[in-house]
Design a protein around this motif. Structure first.
Motif, PDB file in Angstrom:
ATOM      1  N   GLN A 125       0.825  -0.807  -0.018  1.00 55.75           N
ATOM      2  CA  GLN A 125      -0.342  -0.103   0.220  1.00 55.75           C
ATOM      3  C   GLN A 125       1.081   1.436  -0.107  1.00 55.75           C
ATOM      4  N   ASN A 126       0.118   2.305   0.422  1.00 51.66           N
ATOM      5  CA  ASN A 126       1.025   4.122   0.236  1.00 51.66           C
ATOM      6  C   ASN A 126       1.071   4.321   1.428  1.00 51.66           C
ATOM      7  N   LEU A 127       1.346   3.253   3.398  1.00 56.66           N
ATOM      8  CA  LEU A 127       1.528   3.513   3.500  1.00 56.66           C
ATOM      9  C   LEU A 127       2.696   2.958   4.429  1.00 56.66           C
ATOM     10  N   SER A 128       3.801   3.935   5.528  1.00 47.66           N
ATOM     11  CA  SER A 128       4.308   2.822   6.532  1.00 47.66           C
ATOM     12  C   SER A 128       4.452   2.932   7.360  1.00 47.66           C
ATOM     13  N   SER A 157       2.423   9.016   5.638  1.00 48.76           N
ATOM     14  CA  SER A 157       2.495   8.037   4.345  1.00 48.76           C
ATOM     15  C   SER A 157       3.104   9.392   3.370  1.00 48.76           C
ATOM     16  N   LYS A 158       3.488   9.505   2.224  1.00 49.99           N
ATOM     17  CA  LYS A 158       4.551  11.154   2.433  1.00 49.99           C
ATOM     18  C   LYS A 158       3.874  11.352   0.767  1.00 49.99           C
ATOM     19  N   LYS A 159       2.715  10.422   0.300  1.00 42.72           N
ATOM     20  CA  LYS A 159       1.786  11.307  -0.745  1.00 42.72           C
ATOM     21  C   LYS A 159       0.413  10.277  -0.308  1.00 42.72           C
ATOM     22  N   LEU A 199      -3.201   8.991  -1.395  1.00 43.72           N
ATOM     23  CA  LEU A 199      -4.125   8.932  -2.117  1.00 43.72           C
ATOM     24  C   LEU A 199      -5.444   8.667  -2.065  1.00 43.72           C
ATOM     25  N   ASP A 255      -6.947   5.916   0.687  1.00 46.51           N
ATOM     26  CA  ASP A 255      -6.698   5.998   1.910  1.00 46.51           C
ATOM     27  C   ASP A 255      -7.453   6.382   2.590  1.00 46.51           C
TER      28      ASP A 255
END
Lengths: 112, 109
Positions: free
Chosen positions: A62-65, A78-80, A82, A85
Motif C-alpha cells: 500500500q501507500n502507507l508505512s 504516508s509521503k503522498k 491517495l 487512503d
C-alpha cells in the motif's frame, strides 16, 4: 493500568499531502503493536504489526508505512496520500499476543 | 490465515429481547475476542474468551474451541447495545488478530 493513546481523532487532508498518525501505549513494556484500517463498511484489515523497536511487518502492499522509534510508540505515515487512503485507522496493542488486544479510539481520515 | 464468519450480518430487536450472535472459524484459534464498536467507532473489548464461558452483566459468551465457534448472548437488550459486534481470533502463536465482518445490531425502544 495500561492505556493506549491515538491522535488525532479526525483528520482531513488533501490528496498528495503527507500523513503522520501516532499511537502510544502506557503502563507496559515491549508490547506487540498493530495498525488496522476500517474502510467504509465493516471489516478491519491489519496493515502493520511490530514485535519490537524497529521491527515492522507489512500485511498488505500500500501507500502507507509504519515505524516504531520507541518501545511504546507506533507511527503510521504516508509521503503522498491517495483518495483510497481514506478510512478509520485503529492502533492496538497486546502483550505476548496471549492476553487479548486493546484498541485505541481511532483516527478518522478523509482524503479530499 | 484463518477465516472468520459471523452471523447474522444484521439484527433488529425490540428493547428487552434476547439475541445470540455466532462466530465460526476456519481453523483452530489461539485467542478469541468479542468487541462492540460504538457509534463513535471505538472498539470496546467485551470478552477475551479462547475457551469456556464468561458472563458480564447482561452479556455472556461461550467458545467451543474444539468445534471452532463462539457465541455471544445479549439478554434484555437495551438501545445502548446498538452498534457493530465483532469477533476476532488469532490463528498462530504470533497473534495477528483476524476479524469477522461484524453483526450490525439495532435495538428499537
Amino acid at each position: 493500568s495500561q492505556t493506549i493513546h491515538q491522535w488525532p481523532a479526525t483528520l482531513v487532508q488533501p490528496v498528495g499531502s503527507p500523513l503522520s498518525l501516532e499511537c502510544t501505549v502506557e503502563g507496559t513494556s515491549n508490547p506487540n503493536l498493530y495498525w488496522y484500517r476500517q474502510a467504509a463498511g465493516r471489516g478491519l484489515q491489519l496493515l502493520f504489526y511490530s514485535v519490537g523497536i524497529g521491527q515492522i511487518s507489512s500485511e498488505v502492499p500500500q501507500n502507507l508505512s509504519a515505524s516504531r522509534p520507541q518501545d511504546r510508540q507506533f507511527i503510521l505515515s504516508s509521503k503522498k496520500l491517495l483518495l483510497s487512503d481514506s478510512g478509520f485507522y485503529l492502533c492496538a496493542w497486546s502483550q505476548l499476543a496471549v492476553y487479548g488486544y486493546t484498541f485505541g479510539s481511532g483516527t478518522r481520515l478523509t482524503v479530499v | 490465515g484463518i477465516q472468520v464468519e459471523q452471523s447474522p450480518p444484521d439484527l433488529i430487536l425490540q428493547e428487552g429481547a434476547n439475541s445470540t450472535l455466532r462466530c465460526n472459524f476456519s481453523d483452530s484459534v489461539n485467542n478469541l475476542q468479542w468487541f462492540h464498536q460504538n457509534p463513535w467507532g471505538q472498539l470496546i473489548n467485551l470478552f477475551y474468551i479462547p475457551s469456556g464461558t464468561k458472563q458480564n452483566g447482561r452479556l455472556s459468551a461461550t467458545t467451543v474451541a474444539t468445534e471452532r465457534y463462539s457465541l455471544l448472548y445479549i439478554s434484555s437488550s437495551q438501545t445502548t447495545d446498538s452498534g457493530v459486534y465483532f469477533c476476532a481470533g488469532t490463528g498462530t502463536s504470533y497473534g495477528k488478530l483476524t476479524f469477522g465482518q461484524g453483526t450490525i445490531l439495532t435495538v428499537h425502544p
